[in-house]
Scaffold this active site. Structure first.
Site, mmCIF file in Angstrom:
data_model
loop_
_atom_site.group_PDB
_atom_site.id
_atom_site.type_symbol
_atom_site.label_atom_id
_atom_site.label_comp_id
_atom_site.label_asym_id
_atom_site.label_seq_id
_atom_site.Cartn_x
_atom_site.Cartn_y
_atom_site.Cartn_z
ATOM 1 N N ASP A 99 0.766 -1.128 -0.070
ATOM 2 C CA ASP A 99 0.136 0.152 -0.170
ATOM 3 C C ASP A 99 0.738 1.214 -0.147
ATOM 4 O O ASP A 99 1.907 1.322 0.838
ATOM 5 C CB ASP A 99 -0.835 -0.174 1.391
ATOM 6 C CG ASP A 99 -2.236 0.474 0.920
ATOM 7 O OD1 ASP A 99 -2.391 1.628 0.508
ATOM 8 O OD2 ASP A 99 -3.259 -0.335 1.306
ATOM 9 N N ASP A 143 -3.037 4.577 -2.230
ATOM 10 C CA ASP A 143 -4.017 5.167 -1.522
ATOM 11 C C ASP A 143 -4.340 6.537 -1.931
ATOM 12 O O ASP A 143 -3.628 7.495 -2.149
ATOM 13 C CB ASP A 143 -3.540 5.068 -0.270
ATOM 14 C CG ASP A 143 -4.591 5.479 0.735
ATOM 15 O OD1 ASP A 143 -5.589 4.713 0.986
ATOM 16 O OD2 ASP A 143 -4.385 6.646 1.435
ATOM 17 N N GLU A 179 -6.375 4.016 -6.107
ATOM 18 C CA GLU A 179 -7.575 4.219 -5.321
ATOM 19 C C GLU A 179 -7.917 5.561 -5.939
ATOM 20 O O GLU A 179 -7.686 6.585 -5.532
ATOM 21 C CB GLU A 179 -7.425 4.061 -3.650
ATOM 22 C CG GLU A 179 -8.949 4.120 -3.227
ATOM 23 C CD GLU A 179 -8.957 4.693 -1.876
ATOM 24 O OE1 GLU A 179 -9.738 4.348 -1.133
ATOM 25 O OE2 GLU A 179 -8.157 5.430 -1.489
ATOM 26 N N HIS A 190 -11.345 -3.226 2.949
ATOM 27 C CA HIS A 190 -11.312 -2.757 4.368
ATOM 28 C C HIS A 190 -12.110 -1.714 4.844
ATOM 29 O O HIS A 190 -12.093 -1.417 5.964
ATOM 30 C CB HIS A 190 -9.949 -2.878 4.914
ATOM 31 C CG HIS A 190 -9.262 -1.777 4.070
ATOM 32 N ND1 HIS A 190 -8.771 -1.664 2.755
ATOM 33 C CD2 HIS A 190 -8.745 -0.526 4.627
ATOM 34 C CE1 HIS A 190 -8.536 -0.593 2.520
ATOM 35 N NE2 HIS A 190 -8.255 -0.034 3.532
ATOM 36 N N ASP A 191 -12.611 -1.077 3.763
ATOM 37 C CA ASP A 191 -13.479 0.169 4.138
ATOM 38 C C ASP A 191 -15.228 -0.007 3.959
ATOM 39 O O ASP A 191 -15.654 1.057 4.153
ATOM 40 C CB ASP A 191 -12.875 1.100 2.949
ATOM 41 C CG ASP A 191 -11.506 1.793 3.309
ATOM 42 O OD1 ASP A 191 -11.096 1.655 4.485
ATOM 43 O OD2 ASP A 191 -10.850 2.060 2.153
HETATM 44 C C1 NOJ Z 1 -8.284 4.850 1.598
HETATM 45 C C2 NOJ Z 1 -7.947 3.664 2.660
HETATM 46 O O1 NOJ Z 1 -8.686 2.433 2.073
HETATM 47 C C3 NOJ Z 1 -8.634 3.830 3.799
HETATM 48 O O2 NOJ Z 1 -8.700 2.714 4.920
HETATM 49 C C4 NOJ Z 1 -8.076 5.106 4.701
HETATM 50 O O3 NOJ Z 1 -8.462 5.399 5.812
HETATM 51 C C5 NOJ Z 1 -7.909 6.399 3.712
HETATM 52 N N1 NOJ Z 1 -7.882 6.020 2.332
HETATM 53 C C6 NOJ Z 1 -6.972 7.340 3.954
HETATM 54 O O4 NOJ Z 1 -5.654 6.857 4.033
#
Ligand code: NOJ
Length: 549
Positions: free
Chosen positions: A100, A201, A250, A320-321
């Site tokens: 990541d 990210d 992302e 994971h989000d």
């Molecule tokens: C996206 C990540 O997937 C998430 O878990 C994180 O809180 C935010 N970006 C900030 O880095």
């Protein structure tokens, strides 16, 4: 057209959230040796690469997405030597590793920020975004994605700094060439180690609008895919393109229409993107079910935008989000749970693109019945809960919303066995374990030929054995059908059709001309064997894959 074979197009990915994957030193937190101990399992499943969410040194305000040292491993996860061993053994298993890359922001404990906040004259001041306050307080009305103002006042120098996420995650200033130089060196350092790529990210946030810009309807517009971002992304691409690696950005705020620019085969910034369109369709509050028509539209927009060699997709239903897909898109009801998990597997694994399976998805893990806000770790969820309470929402009503929306639904420990700590650890883990480990766990599913896990294995195998399912074109049928998702994949004479009932009710449809014919072979189904007829009835969550004879 000759196929341009590429490893990252053929491989199936697996996302590991290390804190919750496997704990080998019995501290209740997963670790690198835990990942290493499961390489055989991953290989058996058919995985070609793993994406590990941040394992760098971090105060863990946002579980590792607040990095205080990019070149150190967080002690609870292990050491750099253990990482090197993991990389070596993963490669011996034929599994690549992508890391990541969190370069929109750092932790406020990073030495750059510690320096930066110390004085307006500091050498590192311009590594971050500082501004004077106004009469109303912060420099402007921008709000953070994690709630509240996007600005934090800092007493030492009487200025504010910008944070798109938590206040402990100050945004880096990408307009400062020194920042980029340092980040690019760090990227090269990791790549020189032999890792196989990055999940990048929050990358659509690195460019900010001029600070005079007021918030619009979309409160995050001023720092989401802002014009001018291309320049930074081109520089990043030039670092990446020297190597044979996988990069996936992302990309919140990037639409299918712009996709070709971000992932175009020739000049694209990344190999693929995590788009947000199909995932945001399930509205957690009001609407309890999936809007199948919109879901198909969102998927199809990306499938067609990148068709004919224009670019490549990243395919996912979980990470994971977001809450677990069975709970949001399928059904937790016992009669439907496994069938819907398998139907969802076919809704993404066989599309055009590289699939990413999130840990536990392959056994059909579900959301957690969180008892109270004390069981929650995620900083944004806590903020959201207390905002609701402050605005007068009853605690039980607020918890109802939290149970359906919390990111922590996906962060409960991996369920390896039915034992007390789910075979994840020998002691109480850092995060509550889902009580349904008795019914949903790897060990039982390995021994059950009908399990979700064995279904995943079969689908992955099928994709491996048939190039049409990797390189073939995509076509959607019955776009207006409110329950069925029907698509085909085709490469020269090799043809597949995938039919999925994404609803809890029986569905019927007149199948299109070219999928009615007699000579289709059923390859895979999550229910009994059927033959395609012109007018066919599909059971709740029934899913089938056919191949043309
Ligand atoms: C996206 C990540 O997937 C998430 O878990 C994180 O809180 C935010 N970006 C900030 O880095």
């Amino acid at each position: 057209m000759a196929i341009k074979r590429t490893w990252w197009k053929e491989a199936v990915g697996y996302q590991i959230y290390p804190a919750s994957f496997m704990d080998t030193n019995s501290d209740g937190i997963g670790d690198l040796n835990g990942i290493r101990s499961k390489l055989d399992y991953l290989k058996e499943l058919g995985i070609g690469f793993i994406w590990i969410t941040p394992i760098y040194e971090s105060p863990n305000v946002d579980n590792g997405y607040d990095i205080s040292d990019y070149q150190k491993i967080l002690r609870t996860y292990g050491t750099m030597e253990e990482f090197d061993l993991l990389l070596k053994e993963a490669h011996e298993h034929g599994i690549r590793i992508i890391m990541d890359l969190v370069i929109n922001h750092t932790s406020d404990q990073h030495s750059w920020f510690v320096e930066s906040r110390s004085s307006v004259k500091d050498d590192y001041r311009d590594y971050y975004i500082w501004a004077d306050g106004t009469i109303d307080g912060p420099p402007n009305d921008w709000v953070s994605i994690f709630g509240g103002s996007a600005w934090e006042y800092d007493e030492t120098t009487n200025q504010y700094y910008l944070h798109v996420f938590a206040k402990e995650q100050p945004d880096l200033n990408w307009e400062n060439p020194r920042v980029k130089r340092e980040l690019f060196q760090m990227i090269d350092w990791w790549l020189d180690k032999g890792i196989d790529g990055f999940r990048v990210d929050a990358i659509s946030h690195i460019k900010k609008a001029p600070l005079e810009t007021r918030s619009t309807e979309d409160p995050f517009d001023s720092f989401k895919n802002v014009p001018g971002i291309e320049k930074h992304l081109e520089e990043l691409r030039d670092i990446f393109k020297k190597r044979d690696i996988l990069t996936v950005g992302e990309a919140n705020g990037v639409s299918a229409v712009e996709a070709h620019q971000w992932v175009g085969e020739k000049e694209g910034y990344f190999n693929m993107l995590f788009e947000f369109d199909h995932i945001s369709l399930w509205n957690k509050d009001e609407q309890e079910t999936l809007d199948v028509i919109h879901f198909k539209q969102a998927i199809t927009a990306w499938q067609t935008a990148l068709a004919d060699g224009v670019g490549w997709n990243a395919l996912y239903m979980e990470n994971h989000d977001i809450p677990r897909s069975v709970s949001s898109f399928g059904s937790e009801e016992i009669v439907f749970r496994q069938t819907s998990a398998k139907a969802l597997a076919l809704s993404f694994l066989l599309l055009q693109g590289t699939p990413f399976i999130y840990q536990g998805q392959e056994i059909g893990m579900t959301n957690m019945p969180f008892a109270s806000i004390d069981d929650i770790d995620a900083v944004d969820t806590k903020n959201f809960y207390y905002e609701m309470i402050q605005s007068g929402v009853e605690p039980e009503k607020a918890m109802h919303v939290i149970r359906r929306t919390a990111r922590d639904n996906a962060r409960t420990p991996m369920q390896w066995t039915a034992e007390e700590y789910a075979g994840f650890s020998k002691r109480q883990p850092w995060m509550v374990i889902n009580p349904n480990k008795q019914e949903i766990n790897v060990l039982d599913e390995l021994n059950d030929s009908n399990s979700v896990l064995n279904f995943y294995k079969k689908v992955i195998q099928l994709r491996k054995e048939n190039e049409a399912l990797i390189y073939g074109s995509y076509k959607l049928y019955l776009p207006d059908h409110p329950q069925l998702f029907v698509y085909s994949r085709r490469l020269a004479e090799e043809r597949f059709v995938i039919i999925i009932n994404l609803s809890k009710e029986f569905a019927s449809a007149d199948l299109p001309e070219n999928v009615q014919i007699e000579d289709w072979d059923l390859q895979l189904s999550n229910l009994n064997e059927y033959k395609i007829h012109q007018h066919t009835i599909f059971a709740p969550y029934e899913a089938r894959v056919y191949k043309h004879k």
